[in-house]
Design an enzyme around this catalytic site. Structure first.
Site, PDB file in Angstrom:
ATOM      1  N   LYS A 277     -17.085  34.935 134.797  1.00 22.95           N
ATOM      2  CA  LYS A 277     -17.044  35.542 133.465  1.00 22.95           C
ATOM      3  C   LYS A 277     -17.587  36.969 133.560  1.00 22.95           C
ATOM      4  O   LYS A 277     -18.624  37.190 134.183  1.00 22.95           O
ATOM      5  CB  LYS A 277     -17.872  34.690 132.492  1.00 22.95           C
ATOM      6  CG  LYS A 277     -17.580  34.949 131.048  1.00 22.95           C
ATOM      7  CD  LYS A 277     -18.010  33.798 130.162  1.00 22.95           C
ATOM      8  CE  LYS A 277     -17.822  34.180 128.706  1.00 22.95           C
ATOM      9  NZ  LYS A 277     -18.015  33.074 127.788  1.00 22.95           N
ATOM     10  N   GLU A 360     -18.458  20.117 116.932  1.00 23.13           N
ATOM     11  CA  GLU A 360     -19.042  20.121 115.590  1.00 23.13           C
ATOM     12  C   GLU A 360     -19.023  18.737 114.950  1.00 23.13           C
ATOM     13  O   GLU A 360     -19.985  18.350 114.273  1.00 23.13           O
ATOM     14  CB  GLU A 360     -18.313  21.125 114.697  1.00 23.13           C
ATOM     15  CG  GLU A 360     -18.559  22.594 115.068  1.00 23.13           C
ATOM     16  CD  GLU A 360     -17.714  23.097 116.223  1.00 23.13           C
ATOM     17  OE1 GLU A 360     -16.832  22.347 116.691  1.00 23.13           O
ATOM     18  OE2 GLU A 360     -17.913  24.237 116.679  1.00 23.13           O
ATOM     19  N   ARG A 388     -14.304  21.667 111.100  1.00 26.09           N
ATOM     20  CA  ARG A 388     -13.870  20.614 112.012  1.00 26.09           C
ATOM     21  C   ARG A 388     -14.647  19.311 111.789  1.00 26.09           C
ATOM     22  O   ARG A 388     -14.233  18.250 112.244  1.00 26.09           O
ATOM     23  CB  ARG A 388     -14.069  21.105 113.440  1.00 26.09           C
ATOM     24  CG  ARG A 388     -13.287  20.316 114.402  1.00 26.09           C
ATOM     25  CD  ARG A 388     -13.098  21.033 115.686  1.00 26.09           C
ATOM     26  NE  ARG A 388     -11.971  21.930 115.659  1.00 26.09           N
ATOM     27  CZ  ARG A 388     -11.555  22.610 116.718  1.00 26.09           C
ATOM     28  NH1 ARG A 388     -12.192  22.488 117.860  1.00 26.09           N
ATOM     29  NH2 ARG A 388     -10.518  23.397 116.631  1.00 26.09           N
TER      30      ARG A 388
END
Ligand SMILES: Cc1ncc(C[n+]2csc(CCOP(=O)(O)OP(=O)(O)O)c2C)c(N)n1
Length: 612
Positions: A277, A360, A388
């Site tokens: 990353k 979530e 969600r």
């Protein structure tokens, strides 16, 4: 002229000699860094995905094949390669390119994204549509290891592995979510990453022994048996995928070869690619979490380390203070520790802090369990991501009436992240949860006070607050359900949360013009105290409701319905809200002006109401 300036499509990428691909990757990185450092955006994820993006364009054609990017925050190189180079400097700006894939921006963007973990499901739907309609194109889902912590990803993988569809799932594994990745899946991937020579052998084996079908099948069985004994379980193979990897995600030529090979296999294939990353920009490689999403910065100096005070940091500090006195308070995040201001809590109370990954729904249900057994969980979550967990809000939290507190960050407009991230729906979906108390603070002091209230009495509760910092209003009316901030006889202006600042400023302007607007602020939204609102509206005969919520489920329609129910007739009313809730990207101030929700817009609407 740079090489990149001559590329407008997958076909142009394919036309290049393989030897110049590293050079192209370098140019892509420079373009990404230049624009993101000027406009802000998702830097580290896009830098890490440059080679895999180029390699995908060498094998697939995004104009006809479908490349589905999970979350979509890694798509900048894809945008640069597909005819948007000349507009790339408008990234994330009002009217400019979006920071996420948008099919209405380009046919090369296969699907909308912004929320994690849905790519495999969307891609599988596309693959099935292709088969059913007798068409012929490739389908790819590009998904990160962070997104793999979300349950939706498993639902997609489970269905996909047994689907028989030709589909490539490219797993971009950088061992990072926004922060370090968490959970059992990240442990499993870490084990799998230690098998570098395996892929080479596998390819050679298939090419040579594969010619002799009976021998191949026999040896395949023996190989599976030996592998089961000798290697860690590979969940993807067990789910029905042909697993390839892990491969170096920054060797663009090798990537092209393996993607080409993956495409040739047929059926569901999972290609495991290891990337870094932030690749290519040293500060981002060293601290990818800090460079995940950034505001404008000077690339020579890096991003500012000091964090300004904002609603998230005030929430984090307030929760630490409350947790010092109450050992039952636990903090929960779905992969958003820093964003929600919980970093200090995590350091201070590691045993009472849970980062559950991008999950979530799981977080909400887990909080229900914690609360049921005597803890006081506080789930800090962005408004749009909590969407969600709507079923868990009702099924696991509300129906048993457990004491879970939802700290709903990024409520209302968030700005440059655009339509997937605007917190436009929480007022509607939270007010529909039975028994849930909902507060909307307008200042830091009110956030502290309302968080206290939410934790003090049993039952589900939520506090919604915006991205960024407080405005001129710094008062504390958290003790009242509805507060009158300003008297006035010409018009009743009702609002809540951060928009109080625009309302007060508009009222000030109007007062200078001889129009007296009463300003009322709703602090409780679930069962609002509408008496002062109705009384004022009946007196002034004119009502203006200003709110950063979609109209459906918002407070404006509820107030109008209550007025109608009581037979209060008005001379005029206006609802200044977020309409259908789909608001594009742009700076919050620009969006407010566009929607007529800034002080001049509110004053304008008020004038029209009063003067007809
Ligand atoms: C449902 C949902 N919750 C939270 C987020 C916030 N979020 C954006 S990117 C991200 C991490 C993604 O990690 P990964 O998939 O590994 O991609 P990487 O950035 O590492 O390339 C998170 C948590 C989101 N986009 N969607």
């Amino acid at each position: 002229m740079k090489r990149l300036d001559r590329i407008h499509s997958s076909a142009d990428v394919k036309a290049l000699s393989a030897d110049v691909l590293p050079e192209l990757c370098q140019e892509l990185r420079e373009a990404v860094l230049e624009t993101v450092s000027r406009n802000g955006g998702h830097l580290a994820s896009s830098l890490g995905a440059v080679e895999l993006t180029v390699a995908l364009h060498r094998v697939y054609d995004s104009a006809t094949d479908r490349l589905v990017f999970d979350v979509g925050h890694q798509c900048y190189a894809h945008k640069l390669l597909t005819g948007r180079r000349d507009r790339f400097d408008t990234l994330r700006q009002l009217g400019g390119l979006a920071g996420f894939p948008r099919p209405n921006e380009s046919p090369d963007d296969a699907a909308i994204s912004g929320h994690a973990s849905t790519s495999v499901s969307v891609a599988l739907g596309m693959a099935r549509a292709r088969t059913l309609l007798g068409e012929d194109y490739g389908v790819v889902a590009v998904i990160g290891d962070g997104a793999l912590t979300g349950g939706v990803a498993y639902e997609g993988l489970s269905d996909c592995g047994s689907s028989g569809e030709d589909i490539l799932v490219l797993l971009n594994d950088n061992a990072m979510s926004i922060s370090e990745n968490v959970g059992g899946m990240s442990l499993l991937l870490a084990k799998v990453r230690v098998r570098p020579g395996y892929l080479r052998f596998k390819r050679f084996y298939r090419r040579t022994v594969g010619r002799y079908r009976i021998l191949y099948r026999m040896l395949h069985r023996i190989k599976e048996w030996v592998k089961d004994l000798a290697l860690p379980d590979n969940m993807f193979e067990d789910m029905g995928f042909y697993y390839l990897g892990p491969v170096d995600g920054h060797d663009v030529k090798a990537l092209e070869r393996v993607i080409d090979y993956a495409r040739s296999i047929g059926g569901p294939v999972l290609l495991h690619v290891c990337t870094k990353k932030g690749k290519g920009y040293a500060p981002a490689e060293e601290d990818p979490a800090r460079y995940h999403g950034v505001g404008p910065f000077d690339p020579a100096r890096g991003v500012d380390v000091g964090q300004k005070e904002n609603f998230s940091s005030v929430f984090g500090a307030a929760l630490v203070e409350l947790a010092e006195d109450d050992g039952r308070i636990a903090a929960v995040t779905a992969a958003m520790t820093d964003g929600t201001g919980l970093d200090d809590f995590a350091r201070r109370f590691p045993k009472r802090f849970f980062d559950v990954g991008i999950a979530e729904g799981h977080a909400a249900a887990m909080c229900a369990g914690l609360a049921q057994q005597g803890m006081r969980p506080v789930f800090a979550v962005y408004s749009s991501f909590l969407q969600r967990a709507y079923d868990m809000l009702i099924h696991d939290v509300a129906l048993s009436g457990v004491h879970v507190v939802f700290a709903v960050d990024r409520a209302g407009l968030v700005g440059a992240d655009g339509e997937t991230h605007q917190g436009a729906f929480d007022v509607g979906y939270l007010c529909s949860v039975p028994g849930l108390r909902l507060w909307a603070p307008s200042s830091y002091a009110e956030l502290r006070g309302m968080l206290r209230l939410a934790l003090a009495a049993p039952g589900p509760a939520a506090v919604r607050y915006p991205r960024g910092g407080e405005g001129v209003y710094k008062g504390d009316s958290s003790g009242q359900d509805t507060a009158q901030l300003r008297p006035g006889g010409d018009l009743t202006l009702v609002t809540y949360g951060i928009l109080v600042n625009e309302a007060l400023c508009a009222a000030e302007t109007l007062a200078g013009e001889g129009i007296d607007a009463a300003v009322l602020k709703l602090n409780r939204l679930d069962q609002p105290d509408l008496e002062p609102v109705l009384a004022s509206a009946a007196r002034t005969g004119r009502l203006l409701v200003l709110e950063d919520s979609a109209r459906a489920g918002g407070m404006g329609t509820r107030i109008l319905a209550e007025l109608a129910r009581r037979g209060v007739a008005l001379r005029g009313s206006r609802l200044l809200d977020l309409g259908d809730g789909v608001v594009p990207h742009g700076e919050v101030a620009q969006l407010r002006a566009m929607l007529g929700q800034d002080a001049p817009g509110v004053a304008r609407a008020a004038r029209e109401l009063v003067r007809g």
